[in-house]
Design an enzyme around this catalytic site. Structure first.
Site, PDB file in Angstrom:
ATOM      1  N   HIS A  18     -65.517  80.439 105.492  1.00  0.00           N
ATOM      2  CA  HIS A  18     -66.201  79.179 105.794  1.00  0.00           C
ATOM      3  C   HIS A  18     -65.261  78.013 105.513  1.00  0.00           C
ATOM      4  O   HIS A  18     -64.365  78.103 104.672  1.00  0.00           O
ATOM      5  CB  HIS A  18     -67.445  79.010 104.910  1.00  0.00           C
ATOM      6  N   HIS A  28     -65.391  85.234 101.668  1.00  0.00           N
ATOM      7  CA  HIS A  28     -66.219  85.933 100.690  1.00  0.00           C
ATOM      8  C   HIS A  28     -66.972  87.050 101.395  1.00  0.00           C
ATOM      9  O   HIS A  28     -66.958  87.164 102.617  1.00  0.00           O
ATOM     10  CB  HIS A  28     -67.183  84.981  99.965  1.00  0.00           C
ATOM     11  N   GLU A  46     -71.992  74.955 103.501  1.00  0.00           N
ATOM     12  CA  GLU A  46     -71.321  76.189 103.917  1.00  0.00           C
ATOM     13  C   GLU A  46     -71.053  76.139 105.425  1.00  0.00           C
ATOM     14  O   GLU A  46     -70.041  76.629 105.911  1.00  0.00           O
ATOM     15  CB  GLU A  46     -72.187  77.393 103.565  1.00  0.00           C
ATOM     16  N   ASP A  88     -59.554  76.987  97.308  1.00  0.00           N
ATOM     17  CA  ASP A  88     -59.043  76.796  98.661  1.00  0.00           C
ATOM     18  C   ASP A  88     -58.116  77.935  99.094  1.00  0.00           C
ATOM     19  O   ASP A  88     -57.202  78.324  98.366  1.00  0.00           O
ATOM     20  CB  ASP A  88     -58.304  75.463  98.771  1.00  0.00           C
ATOM     21  N   HIS A  89     -58.388  78.448 100.285  1.00  0.00           N
ATOM     22  CA  HIS A  89     -57.623  79.552 100.876  1.00  0.00           C
ATOM     23  C   HIS A  89     -57.587  80.783  99.972  1.00  0.00           C
ATOM     24  O   HIS A  89     -56.584  81.471  99.869  1.00  0.00           O
ATOM     25  CB  HIS A  89     -56.206  79.100 101.269  1.00  0.00           C
ATOM     26  N   CYS A 116     -72.834  88.682 106.854  1.00  0.00           N
ATOM     27  CA  CYS A 116     -72.192  88.180 105.627  1.00  0.00           C
ATOM     28  C   CYS A 116     -71.783  89.317 104.687  1.00  0.00           C
ATOM     29  O   CYS A 116     -71.112  89.083 103.686  1.00  0.00           O
ATOM     30  CB  CYS A 116     -73.099  87.208 104.901  1.00  0.00           C
ATOM     31  N   HIS A 132     -65.520  87.382 105.396  1.00  0.00           N
ATOM     32  CA  HIS A 132     -65.626  86.331 106.401  1.00  0.00           C
ATOM     33  C   HIS A 132     -65.413  85.007 105.683  1.00  0.00           C
ATOM     34  O   HIS A 132     -65.485  84.940 104.461  1.00  0.00           O
ATOM     35  CB  HIS A 132     -66.989  86.367 107.114  1.00  0.00           C
TER      36      HIS A 132
END
Length: 135
Positions: free
Chosen positions: A42, A15, A125, A80-81, A34, A40
């Site tokens: 998490h 994100h 996170e 996810d991903h 960020c 980037h």
């Protein structure tokens, strides 16, 4: 008597924290690393808490397989991903902060669970940074 059950899941997502109404300088100042224009990621840990009464016939509060399947189908597979900022509809006009991600997950699951259940979402996170909704 009320009892709570918990289901833990995991997803990886990228994100960028960015407010399009602000200048690049202000975004960089407020969001720091960020706000990287290349995004980037998490490794998120999600804990879903369901609270209510035990069903005297099953001994369950909720069938954990059903809860697991709901989370996987409507949250994990969706996030996810993915790049939350680009790929997930809910974040097209919403900054994908941990706080907002937790609220979005809660809203998704709240629609899928019976009203008799109380719902709480905890989202890590990082190992040290997490949010909980509702507080």
């Amino acid at each position: 008597m009320k009892i709570s059950v918990f289901r833990k899941e995991h997803f990886n997502a990228a994100h960028r924290l960015h407010n399009p109404r602000w200048s690049d300088e202000k975004n960089a100042r407020v969001f720091g690393k960020c706000n990287n224009p290349n995004y980037h990621g998490h490794n998120y840990e999600l804990i879903v808490q369901v609270t209510g009464e035990v069903d005297p016939e099953t001994g369950y509060l909720i069938d954990m397989k059903v809860l697991s399947d709901l989370i996987k189908e409507h949250v994990t597979e969706k996030f996810d991903h993915k790049n939350l900022s680009l790929d997930v509809e809910e974040f097209q006009d919403l900054n994908p902060s941990a706080e907002n991600i937790a609220i979005v997950i809660w809203r998704i699951l709240r629609q899928l669970l019976e009203d008799k259940y109380e719902l709480k979402v905890k989202l890590y996170e990082t190992e040290r940074n997490f949010v909980e909704f509702p507080a």
